[in-house]
Design an enzyme around this catalytic site. Sequence first.
Site, short mmCIF file in Angstrom:
data_model
loop_
_atom_site.label_atom_id
_atom_site.label_comp_id
_atom_site.label_asym_id
_atom_site.label_seq_id
_atom_site.Cartn_x
_atom_site.Cartn_y
_atom_site.Cartn_z
N THR B 180 -16.40 85.52 14.49
CA THR B 180 -15.07 85.34 13.91
C THR B 180 -14.75 86.41 12.93
O THR B 180 -15.29 86.42 11.83
CB THR B 180 -15.01 84.02 13.17
OG1 THR B 180 -15.30 83.02 14.09
CG2 THR B 180 -13.66 83.83 12.55
N GLU B 260 -20.15 82.91 4.19
CA GLU B 260 -19.84 81.85 3.24
C GLU B 260 -21.07 81.09 2.76
O GLU B 260 -21.75 80.43 3.54
CB GLU B 260 -18.87 80.86 3.89
CG GLU B 260 -17.44 81.38 3.93
CD GLU B 260 -16.51 80.47 4.71
OE1 GLU B 260 -16.99 79.53 5.35
OE2 GLU B 260 -15.30 80.73 4.66
N ASN B 379 -16.61 74.92 2.49
CA ASN B 379 -15.90 74.42 3.66
C ASN B 379 -15.47 72.97 3.56
O ASN B 379 -14.77 72.47 4.43
CB ASN B 379 -16.75 74.65 4.91
CG ASN B 379 -16.81 76.13 5.23
OD1 ASN B 379 -15.79 76.75 5.50
ND2 ASN B 379 -18.00 76.71 5.15
N SER B 384 -9.63 75.86 5.18
CA SER B 384 -9.62 77.27 5.57
C SER B 384 -9.67 77.36 7.09
O SER B 384 -9.90 76.38 7.76
CB SER B 384 -10.79 78.03 4.96
OG SER B 384 -12.01 77.52 5.43
#
Lengths: 384, 384
Positions: B180, B260, B379, B384
Amino acid sequence: MSVTAARGFVAAGVAAGIKPTGKRDLALVVNVGPQRCAAGVFTSNRFQAAPVVWSMSALAGGELDAVVLNSGGANACTGAEGLADASAMAEATAAAVNTEAGRVAVCSTGLIGVRLPLDAIRGGIADAAHHASADGGAAAAEAIMTTDTVSKQAAVTSEAGWTVGGMAKGAGMLAPALATMLVVITTDADLTPEQADAALRAATHVTFDRTDSDGCMSTNDTVLLLANGASGLVPDQEAFTEALTGVCASLAHQLLADAEGSSHDIAVTVTHAATEEDALEVARAISRSNLFKTAIFGNDPNWGRVLAAAGTTRATFDAEAVSVSFNGVTVFRTGGLGEDRSLVDLTPREVSVEVDLAAGSTSATIWTNDLTYAYVEENAEYSS
Amino acid sequence: MSVTAARGFVAAGVAAGIKPTGKRDLALVVNVGPQRCAAGVFTSNRFQAAPVVWSMSALAGGELDAVVLNSGGANACTGAEGLADASAMAEATAAAVNTEAGRVAVCSTGLIGVRLPLDAIRGGIADAAHHASADGGAAAAEAIMTTDTVSKQAAVTSEAGWTVGGMAKGAGMLAPALATMLVVITTDADLTPEQADAALRAATHVTFDRTDSDGCMSTNDTVLLLANGASGLVPDQEAFTEALTGVCASLAHQLLADAEGSSHDIAVTVTHAATEEDALEVARAISRSNLFKTAIFGNDPNWGRVLAAAGTTRATFDAEAVSVSFNGVTVFRTGGLGEDRSLVDLTPREVSVEVDLAAGSTSATIWTNDLTYAYVEENAEYSS
């Protein structure tokens, strides 16, 4: 209400000294007869633990007299020595309940790669055989707990008069084929091994096989069904399968409700799929998306993450026709924005996510959990 | 050292007002020629975002004059309106750089399901076209950041004299086919569209396609290669592919290092596999095991979780012959216990896990991250 709910079964749970905490860690379930029919389903993991290898072999004849189970060590990836240990557990159990080792199933759970303390286990087996009783189900269910915080038991009695009851453990490595767990179910219905096997496969197919807490498949998953005909009743196969499925569903639900660190039980249902495989593939892809699972932990009806996961599958659907609902609120409808996401309340533990593929008439559900700080803590801070 | 490292490319990164923070959120890369060769690879997610649909169409002729990119909104799952928005972005860019909309690629990143603020974007495009320069690479790389904490850039100049440089963004939903992210790579080498396409597919196949931070595939993944021949040099195809692969590998590594909430970069290498597919299937299964990922976060060389994940695959191997090493220490050797796990030091950020299948002569690596409290926080707490 447990593995001893049906007539003609005795059980015990004792502290053999396998767990350093001194808690109960060895369980025994004995079928007193008159019949000794048995069926089982096992993990499809290629690293099958020694007790799985042993029990599959023991089950070949369609009969079992007893099941011995321990927590505190999985006896997995332990090579030939591990298989000898599983065999020794069966032999000790056979001696204690007066049968042959080949008629005893063995189940183990705990850390992978650690040899079991056989002396302690032999002592525990003798102790358990001595104490086994028709009241022993609850202690047995307690003795197979690892990171479980509560024991799992279920039972149902049919109108005809036969009973199905069982116990389960499982909190981590909880994903199917089968879900990571040990389950022993007993019944006093009068079944042939073929009937028992067919009913067990049908029941697990729609319950444990569709439970996917954390996407991780264990080396030790085992579900055993023991049937002794003590009720004197031959059940209708369909009615028996339905009752058995109910017991499995209850146990599976209890597993989810106690899954490591979880704060939500999530039913991901895919509707209007072209085939059952499609529905399951989409539901499982969503259930295994860490971004979806963290969103639910954050009480966020994030349909974008649901679609991104569904979009990785080969299932038949038109992206422009798909709808997504959270707890009945359709936030994404036929390819575009739907109702306001603020209408969705995700604070209750039970969450329902529905994806309508608009591609057929089949539905299926996968049950999963959210991904939380506590899950990370439990699996990062402690080896298991 | 960036998307403007090669001759004949200008870029800019500006604050168009898409992000509420007022940070840079719109980037422009313009190919000044003389040639306008282009190639691209895109997400295999079936919910392709509007800019992906647009850019695939724009690329059909093998040429591009410019790429416009925005953060602050993914323009994904936005239906026909979203496609009209992507088209409007291309038209505004074409007007600003004096070309046709069909020769402009569009990339967007941010929240799924939100329409873009077109007026702000049009203003940003005019601003970016005004400021685009050969020094604009760093600002452009900054403008495409979302949850990235640092911008990602790389470049290499061959001995022959041509240069390959690029920029990337990506921090979550970071799993392949493609990972991604948005990536724009430029080169002043003289390539045909076919050569550019072949080199790009070869390079991404062993870099971005093998990056799997969190198992979640995005709707917007795009990697573009622009080549203008400004160096006047026709490269050796193999040498160019190698240089391009180096730039892709550097950018992929920078993505992992900034993924992340991650605290470890993990290279999962499967050796002695029968086929490349086998090696990748096993490496990916391990990379997607949450229990493995949390164990690495906890600095625990938990080979049991590695084997349990490998055991879910269909790869050719004999469970009794497999070995597992962490940072070079073989803790599980040919189906049994190996060196003491206390010899493994997992405190450094870089971790190497090697699984030897003893089934052939092929190797492959998947790069992934650990699963941490910070990943869950990022998350769960923020949409998001």
